[in-house]
Write a protein that holds these residues in place. Structure first.
Motif, PDB file in Angstrom:
ATOM      1  N   HIS A 223      -4.253  12.301  -2.275  1.00 30.89           N
ATOM      2  CA  HIS A 223      -5.260  11.956  -1.265  1.00 30.89           C
ATOM      3  C   HIS A 223      -5.805  10.534  -1.443  1.00 30.89           C
ATOM      4  N   CYS A 224      -5.040   9.649  -2.065  1.00 32.53           N
ATOM      5  CA  CYS A 224      -5.508   8.287  -2.327  1.00 32.53           C
ATOM      6  C   CYS A 224      -4.604   7.261  -1.658  1.00 32.53           C
ATOM      7  N   VAL A 225      -5.219   6.157  -1.261  1.00 32.79           N
ATOM      8  CA  VAL A 225      -4.487   4.955  -0.875  1.00 32.79           C
ATOM      9  C   VAL A 225      -4.608   3.970  -2.029  1.00 32.79           C
ATOM     10  N   LYS A 226      -3.456   3.498  -2.513  1.00 30.95           N
ATOM     11  CA  LYS A 226      -3.428   2.583  -3.661  1.00 30.95           C
ATOM     12  C   LYS A 226      -2.664   1.327  -3.283  1.00 30.95           C
ATOM     13  N   SER A 227      -2.859   0.280  -4.070  1.00 28.97           N
ATOM     14  CA  SER A 227      -2.257  -1.006  -3.728  1.00 28.97           C
ATOM     15  C   SER A 227      -1.745  -1.711  -4.967  1.00 28.97           C
ATOM     16  N   TRP A 228      -0.699  -2.510  -4.751  1.00 27.22           N
ATOM     17  CA  TRP A 228      -0.211  -3.471  -5.727  1.00 27.22           C
ATOM     18  C   TRP A 228      -0.146  -4.845  -5.065  1.00 27.22           C
ATOM     19  N   TRP A 229      -0.571  -5.871  -5.808  1.00 26.78           N
ATOM     20  CA  TRP A 229      -0.304  -7.248  -5.416  1.00 26.78           C
ATOM     21  C   TRP A 229       0.880  -7.715  -6.242  1.00 26.78           C
ATOM     22  N   LEU A 230       1.952  -8.141  -5.575  1.00 29.13           N
ATOM     23  CA  LEU A 230       3.181  -8.517  -6.255  1.00 29.13           C
ATOM     24  C   LEU A 230       3.428 -10.010  -6.102  1.00 29.13           C
ATOM     25  N   GLN A 231       3.768 -10.648  -7.220  1.00 35.84           N
ATOM     26  CA  GLN A 231       4.146 -12.053  -7.216  1.00 35.84           C
ATOM     27  C   GLN A 231       5.624 -12.158  -6.856  1.00 35.84           C
ATOM     28  N   VAL A 232       5.941 -12.987  -5.869  1.00 34.56           N
ATOM     29  CA  VAL A 232       7.312 -13.123  -5.419  1.00 34.56           C
ATOM     30  C   VAL A 232       8.161 -13.713  -6.540  1.00 34.56           C
ATOM     31  N   PRO A 233       9.327 -13.144  -6.814  1.00 34.07           N
ATOM     32  CA  PRO A 233      10.189 -13.690  -7.862  1.00 34.07           C
ATOM     33  C   PRO A 233      10.613 -15.127  -7.547  1.00 34.07           C
ATOM     34  N   GLN A 234      10.507 -16.001  -8.542  1.00 33.10           N
ATOM     35  CA  GLN A 234      10.970 -17.370  -8.416  1.00 33.10           C
ATOM     36  C   GLN A 234      12.077 -17.597  -9.439  1.00 33.10           C
ATOM     37  N   GLY A 235      13.246 -17.972  -8.984  1.00 32.36           N
ATOM     38  CA  GLY A 235      14.346 -18.196  -9.902  1.00 32.36           C
ATOM     39  C   GLY A 235      14.889 -16.889 -10.432  1.00 32.36           C
ATOM     40  N   PRO A 236      15.376 -16.893 -11.686  1.00 34.29           N
ATOM     41  CA  PRO A 236      16.009 -15.696 -12.244  1.00 34.29           C
ATOM     42  C   PRO A 236      15.031 -14.628 -12.694  1.00 34.29           C
ATOM     43  N   GLY A 237      13.746 -14.912 -12.739  1.00 31.79           N
ATOM     44  CA  GLY A 237      12.774 -13.940 -13.211  1.00 31.79           C
ATOM     45  C   GLY A 237      12.598 -12.780 -12.253  1.00 31.79           C
ATOM     46  N   GLY A 238      11.924 -11.721 -12.720  1.00 37.17           N
ATOM     47  CA  GLY A 238      11.704 -10.548 -11.901  1.00 37.17           C
ATOM     48  C   GLY A 238      10.347 -10.566 -11.232  1.00 37.17           C
ATOM     49  N   TRP A 239      10.003  -9.446 -10.591  1.00 36.54           N
ATOM     50  CA  TRP A 239       8.716  -9.302  -9.925  1.00 36.54           C
ATOM     51  C   TRP A 239       7.588  -9.296 -10.950  1.00 36.54           C
ATOM     52  N   GLN A 240       6.429  -9.808 -10.534  1.00 36.52           N
ATOM     53  CA  GLN A 240       5.237  -9.793 -11.385  1.00 36.52           C
ATOM     54  C   GLN A 240       4.119  -9.061 -10.646  1.00 36.52           C
ATOM     55  N   VAL A 241       3.506  -8.080 -11.332  1.00 35.16           N
ATOM     56  CA  VAL A 241       2.403  -7.321 -10.747  1.00 35.16           C
ATOM     57  C   VAL A 241       1.094  -8.002 -11.122  1.00 35.16           C
ATOM     58  N   LEU A 242       0.329  -8.434 -10.118  1.00 35.11           N
ATOM     59  CA  LEU A 242      -0.960  -9.075 -10.357  1.00 35.11           C
ATOM     60  C   LEU A 242      -2.031  -8.011 -10.475  1.00 35.11           C
ATOM     61  N   GLN A 243      -2.920  -8.180 -11.439  1.00 31.01           N
ATOM     62  CA  GLN A 243      -3.967  -7.193 -11.696  1.00 31.01           C
ATOM     63  C   GLN A 243      -5.332  -7.867 -11.701  1.00 31.01           C
ATOM     64  N   PRO A 244      -6.374  -7.161 -11.251  1.00 28.40           N
ATOM     65  CA  PRO A 244      -7.733  -7.678 -11.426  1.00 28.40           C
ATOM     66  C   PRO A 244      -8.068  -7.822 -12.910  1.00 28.40           C
ATOM     67  N   ARG A 245      -9.042  -8.674 -13.200  1.00 28.68           N
ATOM     68  CA  ARG A 245      -9.395  -8.944 -14.600  1.00 28.68           C
ATOM     69  C   ARG A 245      -9.872  -7.691 -15.323  1.00 28.68           C
ATOM     70  N   ASN A 246     -10.577  -6.823 -14.625  1.00 30.46           N
ATOM     71  CA  ASN A 246     -11.137  -5.629 -15.272  1.00 30.46           C
ATOM     72  C   ASN A 246     -10.328  -4.382 -14.952  1.00 30.46           C
ATOM     73  N   ALA A 247      -9.010  -4.550 -14.699  1.00 29.81           N
ATOM     74  CA  ALA A 247      -8.167  -3.411 -14.356  1.00 29.81           C
ATOM     75  C   ALA A 247      -7.772  -2.645 -15.603  1.00 29.81           C
TER      76      ALA A 247
ATOM     77  N   LEU B  49       0.844  -1.198   0.000  1.00 33.04           N
ATOM     78  CA  LEU B  49       0.000   0.000   0.000  1.00 33.04           C
ATOM     79  C   LEU B  49       0.876   1.243   0.000  1.00 33.04           C
ATOM     80  N   VAL B  50       0.395   2.292  -0.668  1.00 35.46           N
ATOM     81  CA  VAL B  50       1.053   3.596  -0.612  1.00 35.46           C
ATOM     82  C   VAL B  50      -0.013   4.674  -0.495  1.00 35.46           C
ATOM     83  N   SER B  51       0.384   5.825   0.066  1.00 32.98           N
ATOM     84  CA  SER B  51      -0.502   6.990   0.127  1.00 32.98           C
ATOM     85  C   SER B  51       0.285   8.200  -0.328  1.00 32.98           C
ATOM     86  N   ALA B  52      -0.420   9.191  -0.897  1.00 35.94           N
ATOM     87  CA  ALA B  52       0.296  10.272  -1.575  1.00 35.94           C
ATOM     88  C   ALA B  52      -0.481  11.567  -1.504  1.00 35.94           C
ATOM     89  N   ASN B  53       0.092  12.592  -2.163  1.00 29.91           N
ATOM     90  CA  ASN B  53      -0.510  13.922  -2.167  1.00 29.91           C
ATOM     91  C   ASN B  53      -1.795  14.004  -2.988  1.00 29.91           C
TER      92      ASN B  53
END
Length: 540
Positions: A196-220, A190-194
């Motif tokens: 006036h919003c609280v926003k969120s990211w769901w992050l997939q933990v890196p497995q092996g040599p790959g990088g982070w993956q951002v999970l998104q809702p289907r209708n995002a 979660l983050v909050s900013a100027n």
């Protein structure tokens, strides 16, 4: 026997049969006076036991100037001083410090040279360590940059992830101040900013040599790295804290909100209902016992709000922190006479095995344990008190700080205590120290002679009665004559009993703090004075 349990039932004091349906914020025209919810204490014995506890502070070591690159730590941008540019990862024993647009990671075993060096997009506003499938460090900056990295740098570790917190309805980044991270459990960033919003990211933990993956809702939105907006507020949001899938958010409009965090995103969720916490105070303090939201699967998420700024319009909320109920220090006056013999639990004259009892007690809330179960016998009392102190319990109290006041609330944001602050807490930072039963506050806008304070929470052992106490920590410095802003605290982090302080002059100091009885400290042989037993470390 019940009389020996120090007002455990508390029915009269709390007015269990009264209704608060006719109570509203408009009923409180005058500011609420300072109070503690301490309960019935006719001879003052419980108060005396609490007063005997004091916070000791001893300087352990010091680094005169941390190696933080070529830039000056005290040269703040137009947004003013950062909230906090330092945190410690206890899982990796690494101290993370941001200086302007650079983030350094130091092993606490060797502070002479950084283990890691990362670059931000703009001046850092806050650094925080937490857990996103593993230990991580997150830094946010004045241009909306959000940097996520593994907090245990090693060969083969995934590269850091750089996200952008764009302002609502704008392509530009919004200066970001608050970071909310899970503490060991699964959950979103979660983050909050100027904006006036609280926003969120769901992050997939890196497995092996790959990088982070951002999970998104289907209708995002189409932007693969865009955050989800959880809620829009009336003003800036300087602070977030997360525990057990609940986020508490501070707003400069004078409002505090608790957001239920949903599971991993499947689709965008509708706007949750708002539940307003209304003050229900009588002449002796709160009329009702503390309450906590039930953790029930499938229950619709909600938003709980508490607005001390509506009671006292000058209030702007700068900091919030969850305080686990099981970690609050309990006090009890010495008992007069002997202790009653324990009585076994029985069902139809047959002893009930202790294993079964221990399986049942975790299902009861603290009020049921201390109001009903402990009054059955002394055996019941011991087991009920043991259960309230169990580290697996999820009940949280909330500590809320404005510029000049501090509140203690229960998990539903009902007021339990309120105390005025003898210092200016604007732009201050708080860190919770579990071993101290307190939060430590570092000031930025107050006198250089009053930079560190402790707000201690105490509970009467056999009930849900609390006390807040504000004390100045006895810290010594020899550079108070430096002009502002070269003499202010810009970073603070803590482990169980160690407090790390970073000044804008790049000076790092470690203190050992303890909550102890005054007479025990005076009688302990060889007790060091706060200004002695200091080891100075010079960084190269």
């Amino acid at each position: 026997m019940v009389d020996a349990f120090e007002d455990a039932l508390e029915d009269v004091a709390y007015g269990e049969n009264e209704s608060d349906d006719d109570i509203s914020l408009a009923d409180f025209v005058d500011p609420i006076q300072d109070f503690n919810d301490w309960g019935f204490d006719p001879d003052g014995a419980a108060k005396a036991a609490a007063s005997a506890l004091t916070v000791s502070c001893r300087r352990a070591w010091e680094v005169a100037k941390m190696p933080l690159g070529q830039r000056e730590l005290w040269q703040f941008g137009p947004n003013g001083p950062p909230m906090n540019v330092m945190d410690v990862c206890q899982a990796s024993n690494i101290l993370w410090i941001a200086n302007q647009q650079e983030l350094f990671g130091f092993s606490l075993d060797c502070l002479e040279e950084p283990l890691a060096h990362l670059v931000l997009s703009s001046q850092a506003n806050r650094v925080r360590c937490g857990h996103l499938g593993g230990p991580v460090v997150v830094a946010v900056d004045s241009a909306g940059g959000v940097l996520v990295a593994a907090s245990a740098p090693a060969a083969g570790a995934p590269p850091c992830l750089k996200l952008q917190n764009k302002a609502l309805h704008s392509p530009l980044g919004s200066s970001t101040w608050g970071i909310g991270l899970p503490k060991g459990e699964d959950g979103p960033l979660l983050v909050s900013a100027n904006d006036h919003c609280v926003k969120s990211w769901w992050l997939q933990v890196p497995q092996g040599p790959g990088g982070w993956q951002v999970l998104q809702p289907r209708n995002a939105a189409k932007d693969a790295k865009a955050p989800s907006t959880l809620r829009h507020f009336a003003d800036n949001l300087p602070c977030i804290d997360v525990a057990h899938r609940r986020a508490i958010v501070a707003c400069l409009s004078g409002e505090v909100s608790v957001l239920d965090l949903a599971a991993r995103p499947e689709s965008e969720v509708p706007e949750p209902p708002v539940i307003e916490a209304r003050p229900d105070l009588g002449p002796a303090g709160p009329r009702r016992p503390p309450q906590w939201p039930a953790h029930v699967a499938g229950v619709e998420p909600s938003v709980r709000t508490f607005a001390p700024g509506a009671l006292e319009p000058s209030r702007r909320i700068w900091n919030v922190s969850w305080i686990p109920l099981h970690g609050i220090q309990t006090v009890e006056p010495p008992r007069a006479g002997g202790v009653l013999d324990p009585v076994e639990w029985t069902v139809r004259s047959c002893a009930l095995p202790a294993e079964i009892i221990r399986l049942v007690l975790p299902l009861l809330d603290p009020q049921e344990l201390l109001q009903r179960i402990q009054c059955l016998s002394t055996k019941h009392a011991d087991m009920a008190q043991e259960q309230v102190l169990c580290g697996k319990r999820t009940e949280q109290m909330a500590m809320i700080l404005s510029e000049n006041a501090v509140w203690l609330t229960d998990g539903c944001l009902n007021m339990r205590c309120k105390q005025s602050l003898p210092f200016n807490a604007a732009f201050a930072h708080v860190v919770h120290m579990p071993g101290l039963s307190a939060v430590v506050v570092s000031t930025k806008m107050d006198s250089a002679y009053r930079t560190l304070w402790a707000v201690t929470v105490l509970r009467r052992r056999r009930s849900l009665r609390f006390e807040l106490r504000v004390t100045q920590l006895d810290v010594e410095t020899n550079y108070r004559d430096l002009p502002w802003p070269r003499n202010i605290i810009v970073g603070m982090a803590a482990t169980e009993n160690r407090l790390f302080i970073l000044y804008s002059s790049c000076r790092l100091i470690c203190y050992h703090l303890a909550l102890e009885r005054e007479n025990a400290r005076e009688q302990r042989p060889g007790s060091p004075r706060p200004d002695r037993d200091v080891v100075f470390v010079a960084a190269h």
